[in-house]
Design a protein around this motif. Structure first.
Motif, PDB file in Angstrom:
ATOM      1  N   ALA A 291       0.837  -1.187   0.000  1.00  0.00           N
ATOM      2  CA  ALA A 291       0.000   0.000   0.000  1.00  0.00           C
ATOM      3  C   ALA A 291       0.867   1.229   0.000  1.00  0.00           C
ATOM      4  CB  ALA A 291      -0.922  -0.020   1.234  1.00  0.00           C
ATOM      5  N   ALA A 292       0.271   2.394   0.344  1.00  0.00           N
ATOM      6  CA  ALA A 292       1.042   3.633   0.342  1.00  0.00           C
ATOM      7  C   ALA A 292       2.122   3.594   1.401  1.00  0.00           C
ATOM      8  CB  ALA A 292       0.122   4.828   0.559  1.00  0.00           C
ATOM      9  N   PHE A 293       1.923   2.832   2.452  1.00  0.00           N
ATOM     10  CA  PHE A 293       2.957   2.688   3.467  1.00  0.00           C
ATOM     11  C   PHE A 293       2.831   1.296   4.057  1.00  0.00           C
ATOM     12  CE2 PHE A 293      -0.853   4.200   5.465  1.00  0.00           C
ATOM     13  CZ  PHE A 293      -0.932   3.502   6.642  1.00  0.00           C
ATOM     14  N   SER A 294       3.861   0.873   4.747  1.00  0.00           N
ATOM     15  CA  SER A 294       3.872  -0.456   5.332  1.00  0.00           C
ATOM     16  C   SER A 294       3.331  -0.390   6.751  1.00  0.00           C
ATOM     17  CB  SER A 294       5.304  -1.004   5.322  1.00  0.00           C
ATOM     18  OG  SER A 294       5.347  -2.262   5.930  1.00  0.00           O
ATOM     19  N   GLU A 295       2.083  -0.809   6.927  1.00  0.00           N
ATOM     20  CA  GLU A 295       1.522  -0.805   8.268  1.00  0.00           C
ATOM     21  C   GLU A 295       2.110  -1.958   9.067  1.00  0.00           C
ATOM     22  OE1 GLU A 295      -2.448  -1.837   8.866  1.00  0.00           O
ATOM     23  OE2 GLU A 295      -2.605  -3.218   7.197  1.00  0.00           O
ATOM     24  N   ARG A 296       2.155  -1.810  10.367  1.00  0.00           N
ATOM     25  CA  ARG A 296       2.771  -2.821  11.224  1.00  0.00           C
ATOM     26  C   ARG A 296       1.774  -3.299  12.285  1.00  0.00           C
ATOM     27  NH1 ARG A 296       7.862   0.557  13.028  1.00  0.00           N
ATOM     28  NH2 ARG A 296       6.235   2.129  13.116  1.00  0.00           N
ATOM     29  N   PRO A 297       0.683  -3.904  11.839  1.00  0.00           N
ATOM     30  CA  PRO A 297      -0.333  -4.308  12.818  1.00  0.00           C
ATOM     31  C   PRO A 297       0.147  -5.357  13.796  1.00  0.00           C
ATOM     32  CG  PRO A 297      -0.837  -5.223  10.660  1.00  0.00           C
ATOM     33  CD  PRO A 297       0.290  -4.264  10.464  1.00  0.00           C
ATOM     34  N   SER A 298       1.018  -6.259  13.353  1.00  0.00           N
ATOM     35  CA  SER A 298       1.469  -7.307  14.277  1.00  0.00           C
ATOM     36  C   SER A 298       2.317  -6.727  15.409  1.00  0.00           C
ATOM     37  CB  SER A 298       2.278  -8.357  13.514  1.00  0.00           C
ATOM     38  OG  SER A 298       3.391  -7.773  12.887  1.00  0.00           O
ATOM     39  N   LEU A 299       3.133  -5.728  15.097  1.00  0.00           N
ATOM     40  CA  LEU A 299       3.922  -5.081  16.152  1.00  0.00           C
ATOM     41  C   LEU A 299       3.032  -4.287  17.102  1.00  0.00           C
ATOM     42  CD1 LEU A 299       7.003  -3.813  14.114  1.00  0.00           C
ATOM     43  CD2 LEU A 299       6.847  -5.827  15.573  1.00  0.00           C
ATOM     44  N   TRP A 300       2.066  -3.582  16.545  1.00  0.00           N
ATOM     45  CA  TRP A 300       1.145  -2.831  17.408  1.00  0.00           C
ATOM     46  C   TRP A 300       0.347  -3.773  18.292  1.00  0.00           C
ATOM     47  CZ3 TRP A 300      -1.022   0.394  12.723  1.00  0.00           C
ATOM     48  CH2 TRP A 300      -0.011   1.250  12.273  1.00  0.00           C
ATOM     49  N   LEU A 301      -0.066  -4.909  17.722  1.00  0.00           N
ATOM     50  CA  LEU A 301      -0.828  -5.888  18.501  1.00  0.00           C
ATOM     51  C   LEU A 301       0.019  -6.447  19.635  1.00  0.00           C
ATOM     52  CD1 LEU A 301      -3.466  -7.513  18.756  1.00  0.00           C
ATOM     53  CD2 LEU A 301      -2.457  -9.209  17.230  1.00  0.00           C
ATOM     54  N   LYS A 302       1.255  -6.778  19.360  1.00  0.00           N
ATOM     55  CA  LYS A 302       2.141  -7.320  20.391  1.00  0.00           C
ATOM     56  C   LYS A 302       2.320  -6.326  21.527  1.00  0.00           C
ATOM     57  CE  LYS A 302       6.819  -9.164  20.991  1.00  0.00           C
ATOM     58  NZ  LYS A 302       8.089  -9.532  20.306  1.00  0.00           N
ATOM     59  N   TRP A 303       2.492  -5.063  21.205  1.00  0.00           N
ATOM     60  CA  TRP A 303       2.739  -4.039  22.217  1.00  0.00           C
ATOM     61  C   TRP A 303       1.481  -3.735  23.027  1.00  0.00           C
ATOM     62  CZ3 TRP A 303       1.405   1.176  23.101  1.00  0.00           C
ATOM     63  CH2 TRP A 303       2.266   1.857  23.978  1.00  0.00           C
ATOM     64  N   THR A 304       0.323  -3.626  22.360  1.00  0.00           N
ATOM     65  CA  THR A 304      -0.918  -3.286  23.078  1.00  0.00           C
ATOM     66  C   THR A 304      -1.408  -4.451  23.934  1.00  0.00           C
ATOM     67  OG1 THR A 304      -2.162  -3.884  21.059  1.00  0.00           O
ATOM     68  CG2 THR A 304      -1.678  -1.550  21.422  1.00  0.00           C
ATOM     69  N   LEU A 305      -1.239  -5.683  23.460  1.00  0.00           N
ATOM     70  CA  LEU A 305      -1.653  -6.824  24.286  1.00  0.00           C
ATOM     71  C   LEU A 305      -0.818  -6.914  25.554  1.00  0.00           C
ATOM     72  CD1 LEU A 305      -2.348  -9.671  21.690  1.00  0.00           C
ATOM     73  CD2 LEU A 305      -4.005  -8.292  22.963  1.00  0.00           C
ATOM     74  N   LYS A 306       0.421  -6.536  25.482  1.00  0.00           N
ATOM     75  CA  LYS A 306       1.263  -6.501  26.682  1.00  0.00           C
ATOM     76  C   LYS A 306       0.713  -5.510  27.691  1.00  0.00           C
ATOM     77  CE  LYS A 306       5.965  -5.371  28.179  1.00  0.00           C
ATOM     78  NZ  LYS A 306       7.340  -4.983  27.751  1.00  0.00           N
ATOM     79  N   ARG A 307       0.318  -4.336  27.221  1.00  0.00           N
ATOM     80  CA  ARG A 307      -0.235  -3.326  28.124  1.00  0.00           C
ATOM     81  C   ARG A 307      -1.572  -3.767  28.708  1.00  0.00           C
ATOM     82  NH1 ARG A 307       1.780   1.944  27.502  1.00  0.00           N
ATOM     83  NH2 ARG A 307      -0.316   2.779  27.913  1.00  0.00           N
ATOM     84  N   ILE A 308      -2.399  -4.420  27.895  1.00  0.00           N
ATOM     85  CA  ILE A 308      -3.700  -4.902  28.384  1.00  0.00           C
ATOM     86  C   ILE A 308      -3.491  -6.011  29.411  1.00  0.00           C
ATOM     87  CG2 ILE A 308      -5.819  -6.091  27.697  1.00  0.00           C
ATOM     88  CD1 ILE A 308      -5.578  -4.675  24.969  1.00  0.00           C
ATOM     89  N   ASP A 309      -2.567  -6.914  29.135  1.00  0.00           N
ATOM     90  CA  ASP A 309      -2.276  -8.012  30.067  1.00  0.00           C
ATOM     91  C   ASP A 309      -1.803  -7.468  31.416  1.00  0.00           C
ATOM     92  OD1 ASP A 309      -1.936 -10.526  31.034  1.00  0.00           O
ATOM     93  OD2 ASP A 309      -0.272 -11.073  29.724  1.00  0.00           O
ATOM     94  N   LYS A 310      -0.926  -6.480  31.379  1.00  0.00           N
ATOM     95  CA  LYS A 310      -0.442  -5.868  32.617  1.00  0.00           C
ATOM     96  C   LYS A 310      -1.553  -5.159  33.363  1.00  0.00           C
ATOM     97  CE  LYS A 310       4.491  -4.956  32.051  1.00  0.00           C
ATOM     98  NZ  LYS A 310       5.530  -3.883  31.957  1.00  0.00           N
ATOM     99  N   ALA A 311      -2.395  -4.400  32.631  1.00  0.00           N
ATOM    100  CA  ALA A 311      -3.463  -3.633  33.278  1.00  0.00           C
ATOM    101  C   ALA A 311      -4.462  -4.555  33.979  1.00  0.00           C
ATOM    102  CB  ALA A 311      -4.172  -2.761  32.243  1.00  0.00           C
ATOM    103  N   LEU A 312      -4.816  -5.659  33.325  1.00  0.00           N
ATOM    104  CA  LEU A 312      -5.757  -6.600  33.941  1.00  0.00           C
ATOM    105  C   LEU A 312      -5.144  -7.240  35.187  1.00  0.00           C
ATOM    106  CD1 LEU A 312      -7.246  -8.358  30.764  1.00  0.00           C
ATOM    107  CD2 LEU A 312      -8.401  -6.742  32.289  1.00  0.00           C
TER     108      LEU A 312
END
Length: 339
Positions: A291-312
């Motif tokens: 696409a117009a840029f290379s999105e990095r959903p897998s990296l964002w998912l890895k980072w946000t799931l870590k924050r959610i896991d910690k918060a819970l």
């Protein structure tokens, strides 16, 4: 009478007459050539000849030995000079603009586009192409320059023209790079005025640019744009839901925590249907077109799931089993006790 009977008998026995000689079939060079050609045509449809159906270079006639030898001696020099010229051409084409040249080019395109906008443009020819808008976004180095581009968009919409998804995704990324994602929220929040469609990769990028340093109200505004731009719901897209939930846990107020707690079961359900690491022996699917840029959903998912896991864990004191197992299976963590 006897001669008639003899001729009749000779015909019945298929004996050729002396005046007519039977033609013998022989393999002349032209006949052999036709036979070889027929075999090659048949081989084109076999499994072994698929790769070489279209030659990479045009077929040339054979040359005498002394001519071929002379050409072979000069070929390396010619190819090296040709390669050097190609490299020089590419260097000239992709050379980096200075700050002054970049600003001058930006202003030049703006001056070209401006009189060709609106219902009744003062100039019509030459027409403005969509590539001009992409160049403007790429040349912009400040938020003010991006605002200049945004100010031209209503005139493009009034002229009945539309911008493609490439521009939309490029614009979102440039807003994040120049630290002005709220400008993108303004554009996508008023489709009637700017006529720019938000895509799913662009929406994820916009959430990523907002979820850490901006208010929860801005994040929820972008979440509401999913429905306005006919995108999948936040709760139906794992990356988007994780970005929103992570932002809600970070803001840690009554409203944001209620949204986060509502999203967690949705995220866990999506995790049950998502496997990042392919099973052994199964071929990986081919990557999508760039696409117009290379999105990095897998990296964002890895980072946000870590924050959610910690918060819970901080709220309940107990590790969420589903999140922990999924992150362990997909190698986000190396042990069940790690975050």
């Amino acid at each position: 009478m006897a001669s008639f009977v003899a001729r009749r008998a000779a015909l019945n026995l298929r004996i050729p007459c002396a005046g007519y000689s039977r033609r013998t079939l022989h393999a002349t060079p032209s006949v052999l050539k036709k036979k070889v050609a027929a075999v090659e045509i048949e081989d084109l449809f076999s499994d072994n000849a698929v790769e070489d159906l279209i030659p990479s270079e045009p077929v040339t006639q054979k040359k005498p030995f002394h001519v071929a030898e002379a050409a072979a001696k000069t070929a390396p020099e010619a190819s090296s000079s040709k390669d050097t010229s190609v490299v020089k051409t590419k260097e000239r084409k992709y050379r980096r603009l200075s700050v002054e040249d970049r600003a001058a080019r930006f202003n030049q395109i703006v001056s070209f586009v401006t009189p060709r906008l609106g219902r009744k443009p003062t100039l019509k020819m030459p027409i403005v192409r969509n590539a001009a808008w992409q160049h403007l976004v790429q040349l912009a180095k400040t938020e003010q320059q991006l605002e200049t581009v945004v100010g031209l968009l209503p005139g493009w919409a009034e002229a009945g023209r539309k911008l493609d998804d490439t521009f939309s995704e490029l614009f979102v990324r440039r807003c994040e790079e120049l630290n002005c994602p709220l400008l993108a929220v303004k554009v996508y929040g008023d489709f009637a005025k700017y006529n720019v469609r938000l895509t799913l990769p662009g929406a994820r990028q916009l959430l990523h640019s907002l979820h850490q340093k901006h208010s929860i109200e801005s994040v929820m505004t972008v979440a509401s744009l999913y429905d306005a731009h006919c995108l999948p719901s936040i709760s139906g897209d794992l990356v988007s839901a994780s970005l929103v939930a992570s932002a809600c846990f970070q803001h840690n107020n009554e409203y944001s925590l209620s949204v986060a707690k509502a999203l967690v079961p949705q995220i866990k359900g999506l995790l049950g249907r998502t496997q990042l690491k392919p099973a052994e022996g199964i071929q990986k699917p081919s990557p999508p077109a760039p696409a117009a840029f290379s999105e990095r959903p897998s990296l964002w998912l890895k980072w946000t799931l870590k924050r959610i896991d910690k918060a819970l864990y901080q709220q309940t004191g107990v590790r969420d089993e589903t999140l922990m197992k999924w992150r362990l299976t997909n190698q986000h963590i190396t042990s069940p006790t790690g975050f």
